[in-house]
Design a protein around this motif. Sequence first.
Motif, PDB file in Angstrom:
ATOM      1  N   ARG A 210      -1.227  36.555 -15.970  1.00 36.34           N
ATOM      2  CA  ARG A 210      -2.635  36.566 -15.986  1.00 36.34           C
ATOM      3  C   ARG A 210      -3.105  35.745 -14.835  1.00 36.34           C
ATOM      4  NH1 ARG A 210      -6.444  35.212 -21.299  1.00 36.34           N
ATOM      5  NH2 ARG A 210      -5.055  36.832 -22.079  1.00 36.34           N
ATOM      6  N   VAL A 211      -2.684  34.571 -14.542  1.00 40.37           N
ATOM      7  CA  VAL A 211      -3.181  33.659 -13.460  1.00 40.37           C
ATOM      8  C   VAL A 211      -2.826  34.319 -12.063  1.00 40.37           C
ATOM      9  CG1 VAL A 211      -3.068  31.554 -12.381  1.00 40.37           C
ATOM     10  CG2 VAL A 211      -3.385  31.631 -14.955  1.00 40.37           C
ATOM     11  N   ALA A 212      -1.562  34.900 -12.061  1.00 42.12           N
ATOM     12  CA  ALA A 212      -0.780  35.406 -10.942  1.00 42.12           C
ATOM     13  C   ALA A 212      -1.820  36.414 -10.303  1.00 42.12           C
ATOM     14  CB  ALA A 212       0.434  35.609 -10.946  1.00 42.12           C
ATOM     15  N   ALA A 213      -2.442  37.458 -11.332  1.00 40.67           N
ATOM     16  CA  ALA A 213      -2.814  38.588 -10.867  1.00 40.67           C
ATOM     17  C   ALA A 213      -4.453  38.368 -10.104  1.00 40.67           C
ATOM     18  CB  ALA A 213      -3.422  39.340 -12.125  1.00 40.67           C
ATOM     19  N   ILE A 214      -4.854  37.057 -10.253  1.00 43.53           N
ATOM     20  CA  ILE A 214      -6.043  36.807  -9.664  1.00 43.53           C
ATOM     21  C   ILE A 214      -5.699  35.832  -8.435  1.00 43.53           C
ATOM     22  CG2 ILE A 214      -8.216  35.673  -9.774  1.00 43.53           C
ATOM     23  CD1 ILE A 214      -8.249  38.120 -11.435  1.00 43.53           C
TER      24      ILE A 214
END
Length: 383
Positions: A210-214
């Motif tokens: 979820r964090v890596a996608a942003i």
Amino acid sequence: MDVSLAIRSDGTAEKSFDLRLPLSGFESSVLACDQPLIISARPAPGSFRVEHHGVTVASGHLSGTTANLLIFDTISTAASSLPGEDIVNAVSEAVLACNPQLDCFEIELADGGLATRLAEAGAIERRGDRLIVRPQSFFQQAKSWLGSVPRSYPEVPVLTNGALHPQRPPKPVGRVYSRFIPWLNTQLGFHVADIETDLPHFHRWMNDPRVAAIWEDSGDLSYHRDFIAGRLADPRTLPLIGTFGGVPFGYFELYWAKEDRIGPHYEADGYDRGWHVAIGEDDFRGKAFVSAWLPSLMHYMFLADPRTRRIVGEPIHHHAQQIRNLDRSGFAKVKHIQFPHKKALLVMLLRERFFMDRLLSPDLSGLSTEDGQPVLGSLARGA
């Protein structure tokens, strides 16, 4: 669960409302790294006490027929060696944080010197022979949340990559901000990222899908060690770790806008500041938590340098939830910006809007306590 103390409503002898405090007491961090001051209700109706290390250092009660009147019966500065200003400010914080519907309240102090010092700092205002506490000015008392009053670093112009901006001060270390969150009954804190202590959870967060996608900053431990070290070395950025009750939950990267990539896209002032965020722990997502950390982060940036008049952000243009959160927090939508890696929405929060509209207190309408009452610290606002 909380307890209520009766207090008269301003200008009305008949009407009154209940001043609410947490059942276990409100923990003010005005003393920085020392034990907090605990403000709690006493058995007598309308009475309160202030404790430090389990010892009562002040007591008082709420009264008044023509004003919201808070009277200190005792302030034991000699026995406790605590500054009277810290004790009064701790009580003011508890009253305003738990009961943000109060536009102001009157305070009565027997010590004229103490009243003068508080007035000179702006914590109280004199109106004739009355002493008034207003949230718009009180929440700009940096010491209550930063632990000290920050000095304005000398304004020396320097040139970085073609951008003329003020020379930035040395980085702080350790804890930079602490605030008791009434509706969560816990302390929120921000501290400067420490490579050894914070690397394990930072590494895990950045590799979360979820964090890596942003952020697009997944990698091995060595990469993330260099990431934090680089942010600490860059005068433009300040990497912070957020905690709830001492538990790390997210990464917050502050930057000075003038020399950042966002600077050329609007008329940036020398002390405009911006921020990026990565919430790494799922247990700390949701309205109750974002309503705590988001305005608190803005509060820190405005307090850290009184010359900061605006805070900017650059969320990706289609992140609807984040933009709704920013909108509720007082950010204005300015325009879209095309960066090489994303199309962003430029948003901006004015210092005047934040303090005059009391945005440190969120609208938590719809959230309630276990006994069905509205949560502590919610300030209902119109659409």
